[in-house]
Scaffold this active site. Sequence first.
Site, PDB file in Angstrom:
ATOM      1  N   CYS A 132     -27.037 -43.830  14.199  1.00  0.00           N
ATOM      2  CA  CYS A 132     -26.662 -43.072  13.271  1.00  0.00           C
ATOM      3  C   CYS A 132     -27.312 -41.554  13.256  1.00  0.00           C
ATOM      4  O   CYS A 132     -28.540 -41.578  13.304  1.00  0.00           O
ATOM      5  CB  CYS A 132     -26.656 -43.457  11.968  1.00  0.00           C
ATOM      6  SG  CYS A 132     -25.370 -45.072  11.847  1.00  0.00           S
ATOM      7  N   THR A 143     -30.099 -19.465  27.438  1.00  0.00           N
ATOM      8  CA  THR A 143     -28.806 -18.745  27.420  1.00  0.00           C
ATOM      9  C   THR A 143     -29.084 -17.423  26.824  1.00  0.00           C
ATOM     10  O   THR A 143     -28.533 -16.505  27.506  1.00  0.00           O
ATOM     11  CB  THR A 143     -27.731 -19.516  26.645  1.00  0.00           C
ATOM     12  OG1 THR A 143     -27.418 -20.596  27.477  1.00  0.00           O
ATOM     13  CG2 THR A 143     -26.603 -18.661  26.583  1.00  0.00           C
TER      14      THR A 143
HETATM   15  N1  ASP Z   1     -28.808 -24.712  29.592  1.00  0.00           N
HETATM   16  C1  ASP Z   1     -29.321 -23.884  28.323  1.00  0.00           C
HETATM   17  C2  ASP Z   1     -30.679 -24.172  28.213  1.00  0.00           C
HETATM   18  O1  ASP Z   1     -30.984 -24.959  27.292  1.00  0.00           O
HETATM   19  C3  ASP Z   1     -28.406 -23.757  27.288  1.00  0.00           C
HETATM   20  C4  ASP Z   1     -28.994 -22.906  26.087  1.00  0.00           C
HETATM   21  O2  ASP Z   1     -29.816 -22.127  25.939  1.00  0.00           O
HETATM   22  O3  ASP Z   1     -27.916 -22.696  25.364  1.00  0.00           O
HETATM   23  O4  ASP Z   1     -31.662 -23.459  28.628  1.00  0.00           O
END
Ligand code: ASP
Length: 343
Positions: free
Chosen positions: A280, A13
């Site tokens: 857990c 992301t």
């Molecule tokens: N789907 C993305 C990934 O893992 C989510 C992220 O980067 O936060 O590449």
Amino acid sequence: MTPSILIIYTGGTIGMKHDAKSGALVPFNFRQIEEEVPELQKFGYHIDSISFTPLVDSSDITPHFWIKLAQTIQVHYDRYDGFVILIGTDTMAYTASALSFMLEDLEKPVIFTGSQLPIGILRTDGKENFISSVEIAAARRNDGTPQVPEVCVFFENQLFRGNRTTKDNAEQFHAFRSPNLPPLAQAGIQIKYNHHLIRYPQEWGKPLKVHAKVCNDLATIKIFPGIQEKTVNAILNISGLRAVIIETYGSGNAPTQPWLIAALQQAITRGVIIYNVTQCQAGSVAMEMYATGVLLKDAGVIGGYDITVEAAISKLILLTGQYANNDDVITAIDKNLRGEISI
Ligand code: ASP
């Protein structure tokens, strides 16, 4: 001496933007990330970068990606003081765990980070995560040795040992937790290192060893009330299976039904490793505590202490890759190799 840092950009992301057509998040190149973080130049460090091709959403990461990453670090190990890996959060805990096992005698920081919001978005958490990770990768103690010569995850002001992390929040900026080990450092006005928790080499100057053999002939069985014999047997009889992680209740407990114990015992007799990890988030497997756990122990199930599921899977992928003989895997799995378990 000016610190030298290598940034390895793999996707996630942090480096995505909305595609004009579909509206979905897609990766953009590292130059665009750099443009979003001009502040990095102010450190005065020597910073280089490598981008993986293709850039991936971390959901697509496989153990072969781990090998590529470990080998990239190995090739550049002598030229840099620290490494920052920009990567997606979804499987970051698995990859950070795997790299901790792959990089033996590591003496330099390898810091994984990413973000919940793309770096180009105004309220992004990516800038803060990225800038602090670079600072941590370059940080030295008074004697010139690194502050944190470990594989770590930095996220939302906290630096965690990578193989202790789990992604536990898909929405908030604090996406990661380290349920069984406090943070190795906290970033406030200053970055405060918890030196008593950080693993330092007993003797510096050893060459880095990279373990780059993997085997993914393993499966997990999550125990739940009502789990059926046919399901367990179908998994335990997969051809070529070398190891199974059973995710048990509480301190390592499972139903006492005779068919379950018999099925596990038979698999163990056939040479399958059964590794007990608790469902857990915090706490440890202690099979001797309840009769329900004692049955598993007597059947030959190996306790995983307080290991996370992510670290357990990565550790088994690496150890079954490294050793053809399961006795060697069993000896190694029980050891605290990189600070992943508290014994
Ligand atoms: N789907 C993305 C990934 O893992 C989510 C992220 O980067 O936060 O590449």
